[in-house]
Design a protein around this motif. Structure first.
Motif, short mmCIF file in Angstrom:
data_model
loop_
_atom_site.label_atom_id
_atom_site.label_comp_id
_atom_site.label_asym_id
_atom_site.label_seq_id
_atom_site.Cartn_x
_atom_site.Cartn_y
_atom_site.Cartn_z
N SER A 6 0.83 -1.20 0.00
CA SER A 6 0.00 0.00 0.00
C SER A 6 0.87 1.26 0.00
N PRO A 7 0.29 2.42 -0.21
CA PRO A 7 1.09 3.66 -0.21
C PRO A 7 1.87 3.90 1.08
N SER A 8 1.38 3.36 2.20
CA SER A 8 2.09 3.56 3.47
C SER A 8 3.43 2.83 3.50
N GLN A 9 3.52 1.72 2.75
CA GLN A 9 4.76 0.92 2.73
C GLN A 9 5.17 0.47 4.13
N GLN A 10 4.20 0.28 5.01
CA GLN A 10 4.52 -0.12 6.38
C GLN A 10 4.54 -1.64 6.49
N SER A 11 5.66 -2.23 6.13
CA SER A 11 5.83 -3.66 6.28
C SER A 11 5.91 -4.00 7.77
N SER A 12 5.77 -5.29 8.09
CA SER A 12 5.70 -5.67 9.50
C SER A 12 6.47 -6.97 9.74
N LEU A 13 6.63 -7.28 11.02
CA LEU A 13 7.32 -8.50 11.43
C LEU A 13 6.30 -9.49 11.98
N LEU A 14 6.21 -10.65 11.33
CA LEU A 14 5.36 -11.73 11.83
C LEU A 14 6.21 -12.55 12.80
N GLN A 68 11.43 7.46 24.04
CA GLN A 68 12.79 7.89 24.37
C GLN A 68 13.55 8.35 23.11
N HIS A 69 13.51 7.54 22.06
CA HIS A 69 14.27 7.85 20.84
C HIS A 69 13.45 8.59 19.78
N LYS A 70 12.14 8.69 20.03
CA LYS A 70 11.25 9.41 19.10
C LYS A 70 11.30 8.80 17.70
N HIS A 71 11.17 7.48 17.64
CA HIS A 71 11.08 6.84 16.33
C HIS A 71 10.01 5.75 16.34
N GLY A 72 9.67 5.26 15.15
CA GLY A 72 8.63 4.27 14.96
C GLY A 72 7.74 4.68 13.79
N PRO A 73 6.75 3.88 13.45
CA PRO A 73 6.41 2.65 14.16
C PRO A 73 7.20 1.45 13.67
N VAL A 74 7.34 0.47 14.55
CA VAL A 74 7.68 -0.89 14.17
C VAL A 74 6.41 -1.71 14.39
N ILE A 75 5.98 -2.41 13.36
CA ILE A 75 4.72 -3.14 13.43
C ILE A 75 5.01 -4.63 13.55
#
Length: 222
Positions: free
Chosen positions: A28-36, A112-119
């Motif tokens: 999708s346009p978000s390109q937010q892949s994830s970890l299964l 703390q690090h101001k990053h993400g998301p990790v899905i």
């Protein structure tokens, strides 16, 4: 800058013995892949993501359910065939039947690090009653109500959850409304506050009241 999913996957597998992780691409346009992540090591993996100094994914902003019905996937494969007396590699289309399952998907950020998301996502074996996943509430307390909502609407039970109760539907409600094969019942008599179209459906389960003629109507009013 946060590491890539490939780097995170590799470090988890090094830190958590036996962990099985797949990268699920997202076109999708978000390109937010994830970890299964595998269910057996899910809580250890979650703890690593929360506590690792480079990641510090200390905030679970969202947890939601996904229902995957049985489906047929089409894929192209290359096979070798004898054509006109010579072996050649040709491309064929094959179909694969994939049995349905349920998923819980978590969006993680680092305050703390101001990053993400990790899905990350965890997957049940099937869609049968009693589908079970490990609760990640012991790692991220913010997942408590959201795992209850997933249970309520999708039917996934979370092993190790501190309070596995329905949160939106009433206790006597049957079935799970967000499943893709859910069908609304036509008997709404048990609805606590029937109204509008719900009330009209409920009326179908009652015998119609006899109509009074003029004289009977007057007598009834007296």
């Amino acid at each position: 800058m946060m590491e890539s999913l490939e780097q995170i996957k590799s470090r988890i597998e090094s830190a958590v013995a036996g962990a099985k992780i797949d990268i699920v691409p997202n076109a999708s346009p978000s390109q937010q892949s994830s970890l299964l992540i595998d269910n057996e090591h899910a809580r250890e993996i979650a703890k690593f993501l929360r506590d690792d100094p480079a990641l510090r994914l200390d905030f679970c902003s969202n947890a939601t359910g996904v229902d995957w019905l049985d489906r047929v996937a089409t894929k192209k494969v290359k096979v070798k065939k004898i054509i006109e007396g010579a072996e050649k590699e040709v491309e064929e289309t094959q179909q694969e039947t994939i049995s349905g399952y349920l998923e819980a998907v978590y969006h993680l950020y680092s305050i703390q690090h101001k990053h993400g998301p990790v899905i990350i996502r965890a997957r049940t074996n099937d869609r049968a009653a009693g589908a079970l996943l490990p609760s990640l509430t012991p790692i991220w307390r913010s997942a408590e109500f959201q795992e209850r909502e997933i249970f309520d609407l999708y039917g996934i039970r979370f092993d190790g959850h501190p309070d596995m109760r329905r949160i939106l539907m009433w206790d006597e409600f049957k079935d799970y409304p967000m499943r893709k094969d859910y069908r609304e019942p036509d008997d709404y008599e048990y609805e606590p506050t029937p109204h509008d179209d719900v009330l009209e459906k409920a009326k179908q389960h009652y015998a119609p009241r006899p109509q009074l003629d003029g004289a009977e109507n007057i007598t009834a009013q007296e």
